[in-house]
Enzyme design. Structure first.
Site: not given
Length: 281
Positions: A42-45, A47-48, A168
């Protein structure tokens, strides 16, 4: 298939006193089965990171429940459940506490009261699993990026977890280091039936998973096999994601009239298609 971890209608909102004043996750539900590799993208922000913290008990959901190994995660069983979960973070340097590789791998075992003789055996076994047994007395900070992450994985494996969560874990590595780590995890999964949860921006890493979950603004936008997810193409790009290099190159080649049988997720598949379609007639 046995369910090993699940989230049921989980929501989490950061309070105004915290840096992120927003609803991080809302109504999240999914299950992970024993031996699976799940990639969460998912993109930054999106919720990952919040999801990772909820899965290992650094945060508790404000609504819904997190279940691990059949138990609802709570403050009473947190440490017992965590002993079944290994964590590997983005920056391995932030995880090292020992003066040598073997000291670092032994640290969590000492904290868990493992007897000395068993601890020595586990340290040697876990380092052998990641092919770092020759570095027992090396200083962790003098290792390459890929070697550092393999030591971090050994530290997690020494606890004999059922689940490995990589947050990450390959994002700061060069291509060689990234390949070392992912090859190690693939092999360990095949040999030990380890369940892997990979939170990543690296699409080549996501391709290794059995299933991919796509998060968008705190919701599960899509989930499916890598082929099912990346077939969405431009839809993912609009969400701030990318496509695997081989898939983008396949599309570009076909658009420029190069004969291909299909669009490919892997470089090897693309190379084979180019060879058989254009040079092996």
């Amino acid at each position: 298939m046995n369910e090993i971890l699940s989230l049921h209608d989980v929501s989490y909102t950061y309070s105004p006193q915290e840096t992120e004043m927003r609803k991080a996750l809302e109504g999240i539900s999914f299950s992970v089965y024993d031996g699976e590799w799940i990639a969460i993208v998912g993109h930054n922000g999106s919720g990952k990171s919040t999801m990772a913290k909820l899965m290992n008990g650094l945060l508790f959901p404000q609504n819904g429940e997190v279940r691990v190994l059949g138990e609802t995660l709570n403050e009473e069983n947190l440490w017992a459940i965590r002993s079944q979960m290994g964590m590997v973070f983005q920056n391995p340097d932030n995880q090292f506490v020992g003066a040598t590789v073997q000291d670092d791998v032994a640290f969590a075992l000492e904290n868990n009261g493992i007897p000395f003789i068993e601890m020595v055996e586990r340290v040697h076994d876990s380092l052998a699993q990641v092919k770092m047994e020759k570095f027992l007395d090396s200083e962790p900070h003098h290792l390459s990026g890929g070697q550092k992450q393999r030591v971090a994985i050994a530290g997690a494996l020494a606890l004999k977890p059922r689940i490995l969560i990589m947050d990450e874990a390959t994002s700061m590595l060069d291509p060689q280091g990234r390949e070392e780590v992912l090859t190690t995890v693939q092999r360990l999964r095949q040999e030990t039936h380890l369940t892997v949860l990979s939170i990543t921006h690296d699409l080549e890493e996501a391709l290794l998973a059995d299933r991919i979950l796509v998060l968008n603004d705190g919701h599960i936008y899509a989930q499916g096999t890598p082929d099912e997810i990346f077939s969405r193409g431009e839809e993912l790009i609009e969400l701030g994601l990318d496509l695997p290099f081989a898939l983008k190159l396949s599309k570009l080649m076909r658009a420029n009239g190069i004969d291909l049988k299909d669009e490919h997720m892997s470089v090897q598949g693309l190379v084979n298609d180019v060879w058989t379609s254009n040079f092996n007639k």
